[in-house]
Design a protein around this motif. Structure first.
Motif, PDB file in Angstrom:
ATOM      1  N   HIS A 181       0.841  -1.192   0.000  1.00 50.71           N
ATOM      2  CA  HIS A 181       0.000   0.000   0.000  1.00 50.71           C
ATOM      3  C   HIS A 181       0.882   1.250   0.000  1.00 50.71           C
ATOM      4  CE1 HIS A 181      -3.012   2.879   1.451  1.00 50.71           C
ATOM      5  NE2 HIS A 181      -3.886   2.025   0.924  1.00 50.71           N
ATOM      6  N   PRO A 182       0.471   2.322  -0.696  1.00 52.27           N
ATOM      7  CA  PRO A 182       1.299   3.536  -0.744  1.00 52.27           C
ATOM      8  C   PRO A 182       1.578   4.139   0.631  1.00 52.27           C
ATOM      9  CG  PRO A 182      -0.444   3.659  -2.383  1.00 52.27           C
ATOM     10  CD  PRO A 182      -0.690   2.421  -1.583  1.00 52.27           C
ATOM     11  N   LEU A 183       0.617   4.045   1.542  1.00 46.51           N
ATOM     12  CA  LEU A 183       0.839   4.571   2.884  1.00 46.51           C
ATOM     13  C   LEU A 183       1.893   3.764   3.629  1.00 46.51           C
ATOM     14  CD1 LEU A 183      -0.022   6.696   4.892  1.00 46.51           C
ATOM     15  CD2 LEU A 183      -1.777   5.116   5.710  1.00 46.51           C
ATOM     16  N   GLU A 184       1.916   2.455   3.394  1.00 52.81           N
ATOM     17  CA  GLU A 184       2.926   1.611   4.029  1.00 52.81           C
ATOM     18  C   GLU A 184       4.325   1.958   3.533  1.00 52.81           C
ATOM     19  OE1 GLU A 184       3.910  -3.147   4.621  1.00 52.81           O
ATOM     20  OE2 GLU A 184       2.277  -2.515   3.318  1.00 52.81           O
ATOM     21  N   THR A 185       4.480   2.168   2.234  1.00 46.23           N
ATOM     22  CA  THR A 185       5.790   2.549   1.710  1.00 46.23           C
ATOM     23  C   THR A 185       6.202   3.930   2.216  1.00 46.23           C
ATOM     24  OG1 THR A 185       4.774   3.425  -0.305  1.00 46.23           O
ATOM     25  CG2 THR A 185       5.562   1.152  -0.372  1.00 46.23           C
ATOM     26  N   LEU A 186       5.239   4.846   2.392  1.00 47.84           N
ATOM     27  CA  LEU A 186       5.541   6.168   2.919  1.00 47.84           C
ATOM     28  C   LEU A 186       6.024   6.085   4.367  1.00 47.84           C
ATOM     29  CD1 LEU A 186       5.435   9.212   2.291  1.00 47.84           C
ATOM     30  CD2 LEU A 186       3.132   9.200   3.260  1.00 47.84           C
ATOM     31  N   CYS A 187       5.380   5.234   5.173  1.00 41.76           N
ATOM     32  CA  CYS A 187       5.807   5.068   6.575  1.00 41.76           C
ATOM     33  C   CYS A 187       7.197   4.458   6.655  1.00 41.76           C
ATOM     34  CB  CYS A 187       4.810   4.195   7.330  1.00 41.76           C
ATOM     35  SG  CYS A 187       3.263   5.017   7.700  1.00 41.76           S
ATOM     36  N   GLN A 188       7.467   3.480   5.802  1.00 47.05           N
ATOM     37  CA  GLN A 188       8.791   2.848   5.810  1.00 47.05           C
ATOM     38  C   GLN A 188       9.880   3.829   5.391  1.00 47.05           C
ATOM     39  OE1 GLN A 188       8.316  -0.568   3.307  1.00 47.05           O
ATOM     40  NE2 GLN A 188       7.360  -1.794   4.916  1.00 47.05           N
ATOM     41  N   SER A 189       9.603   4.624   4.369  1.00 48.29           N
ATOM     42  CA  SER A 189      10.618   5.586   3.939  1.00 48.29           C
ATOM     43  C   SER A 189      10.810   6.685   4.986  1.00 48.29           C
ATOM     44  CB  SER A 189      10.243   6.184   2.583  1.00 48.29           C
ATOM     45  OG  SER A 189       9.054   6.952   2.685  1.00 48.29           O
ATOM     46  N   ALA A 190       9.755   7.059   5.697  1.00 52.15           N
ATOM     47  CA  ALA A 190       9.890   8.061   6.752  1.00 52.15           C
ATOM     48  C   ALA A 190      10.745   7.524   7.895  1.00 52.15           C
ATOM     49  CB  ALA A 190       8.514   8.480   7.262  1.00 52.15           C
ATOM     50  N   LYS A 191      10.576   6.248   8.248  1.00 55.10           N
ATOM     51  CA  LYS A 191      11.403   5.641   9.296  1.00 55.10           C
ATOM     52  C   LYS A 191      12.864   5.593   8.873  1.00 55.10           C
ATOM     53  CE  LYS A 191       7.857   2.723  11.363  1.00 55.10           C
ATOM     54  NZ  LYS A 191       7.399   1.347  11.588  1.00 55.10           N
ATOM     55  N   GLN A 192      13.113   5.268   7.612  1.00 57.40           N
ATOM     56  CA  GLN A 192      14.489   5.209   7.114  1.00 57.40           C
ATOM     57  C   GLN A 192      15.129   6.597   7.138  1.00 57.40           C
ATOM     58  OE1 GLN A 192      14.120   3.423   3.269  1.00 57.40           O
ATOM     59  NE2 GLN A 192      13.950   1.346   4.084  1.00 57.40           N
ATOM     60  N   ARG A 193      14.371   7.618   6.733  1.00 57.07           N
ATOM     61  CA  ARG A 193      14.908   8.981   6.769  1.00 57.07           C
ATOM     62  C   ARG A 193      15.192   9.431   8.196  1.00 57.07           C
ATOM     63  NH1 ARG A 193      10.807  10.569   2.626  1.00 57.07           N
ATOM     64  NH2 ARG A 193       9.538  10.906   4.468  1.00 57.07           N
ATOM     65  N   GLU A 194      14.308   9.066   9.119  1.00 56.02           N
ATOM     66  CA  GLU A 194      14.507   9.445  10.518  1.00 56.02           C
ATOM     67  C   GLU A 194      15.748   8.765  11.100  1.00 56.02           C
ATOM     68  OE1 GLU A 194      12.129   9.120  14.771  1.00 56.02           O
ATOM     69  OE2 GLU A 194      11.109   8.622  12.901  1.00 56.02           O
ATOM     70  N   GLU A 195      15.950   7.485  10.791  1.00 55.27           N
ATOM     71  CA  GLU A 195      17.139   6.781  11.277  1.00 55.27           C
ATOM     72  C   GLU A 195      18.417   7.362  10.688  1.00 55.27           C
ATOM     73  OE1 GLU A 195      16.821   2.599  10.646  1.00 55.27           O
ATOM     74  OE2 GLU A 195      15.000   2.434  11.856  1.00 55.27           O
ATOM     75  N   GLU A 196      18.376   7.720   9.408  1.00 49.61           N
ATOM     76  CA  GLU A 196      19.549   8.329   8.774  1.00 49.61           C
ATOM     77  C   GLU A 196      19.864   9.690   9.390  1.00 49.61           C
ATOM     78  OE1 GLU A 196      22.848   8.608   6.610  1.00 49.61           O
ATOM     79  OE2 GLU A 196      21.557   6.840   6.714  1.00 49.61           O
ATOM     80  N   MET A 197      18.827  10.451   9.719  1.00 51.16           N
ATOM     81  CA  MET A 197      19.030  11.750  10.363  1.00 51.16           C
ATOM     82  C   MET A 197      19.640  11.573  11.757  1.00 51.16           C
ATOM     83  SD  MET A 197      18.636  15.032  10.014  1.00 51.16           S
ATOM     84  CE  MET A 197      17.338  15.393   8.897  1.00 51.16           C
ATOM     85  N   LYS A 198      19.171  10.585  12.505  1.00 53.93           N
ATOM     86  CA  LYS A 198      19.744  10.318  13.826  1.00 53.93           C
ATOM     87  C   LYS A 198      21.209   9.915  13.719  1.00 53.93           C
ATOM     88  CE  LYS A 198      15.595   8.933  16.328  1.00 53.93           C
ATOM     89  NZ  LYS A 198      14.913   7.820  17.011  1.00 53.93           N
ATOM     90  N   ARG A 199      21.538   9.106  12.704  1.00 56.00           N
ATOM     91  CA  ARG A 199      22.937   8.691  12.497  1.00 56.00           C
ATOM     92  C   ARG A 199      23.824   9.902  12.200  1.00 56.00           C
ATOM     93  NH1 ARG A 199      24.906   3.900  11.529  1.00 56.00           N
ATOM     94  NH2 ARG A 199      26.247   4.633   9.865  1.00 56.00           N
ATOM     95  N   ARG A 200      23.336  10.803  11.376  1.00 60.40           N
ATOM     96  CA  ARG A 200      24.122  11.995  11.048  1.00 60.40           C
ATOM     97  C   ARG A 200      24.336  12.876  12.280  1.00 60.40           C
ATOM     98  NH1 ARG A 200      21.187  13.720   5.443  1.00 60.40           N
ATOM     99  NH2 ARG A 200      21.980  12.001   4.191  1.00 60.40           N
TER     100      ARG A 200
END
Length: 141
Positions: A34-53
């Protein structure tokens, strides 16, 4: 002569084991998530990458690498398949997901389903050590 009388025994070569894993459906291969599921997954990935930086800028580049090593070690620790599921408490503590309380924690527990099948311990261990293929625990009928 003796070779002709033997029946070939293949342990891990079953691609479609209908008796263990039910009939394979094509719908899951064709229909995407579902498009909402892919949006949630990409948001989690962006948040984790931001925390790493942020951690790399604050504490240096070795700290996020150490956290990745800890996460890899703790994600491998699991109980054998059976009645008690793996809780992954150490991994949840490292990733910070102990504070998150989502709907999956109180709604739709698969163990409370009417079509739940208990885990087959022997098949789960065969999958884990590489003697058999397929999911370690086909939990639903």
């Amino acid at each position: 002569m003796a070779a002709q009388n033997k029946i070939s025994h293949q342990v891990g070569e079953f691609q479609n084991d209908v008796f263990r894993f039910d009939i394979h459906g094509v719908k899951s291969d064709i229909v995407g998530s579902h498009p909402l599921e892919t949006l949630c997954q990409s948001a989690k990935q962006r948040e984790e990458e931001m925390k790493r930086r942020i951690l790399a800028n604050t504490y240096g580049t070795a700290f996020p690498m150490k956290m990745d090593f800890d996460r890899q070690i703790l994600s491998r620790f699991q109980r054998p398949t059976g009645a008690i599921p793996s809780s992954m408490l150490g991994l949840e503590a490292v990733t910070g997901s102990l504070e998150d309380f989502g709907f999956e924690h109180y709604l739709n527990d698969p163990r409370e389903s009417e079509s739940f099948r208990p885990a087959d311990l022997h098949h789960g261990m065969e999958v884990r050590i590489g003697l058999s293929k397929g999911p370690a625990h086909p939990s639903f009928i």
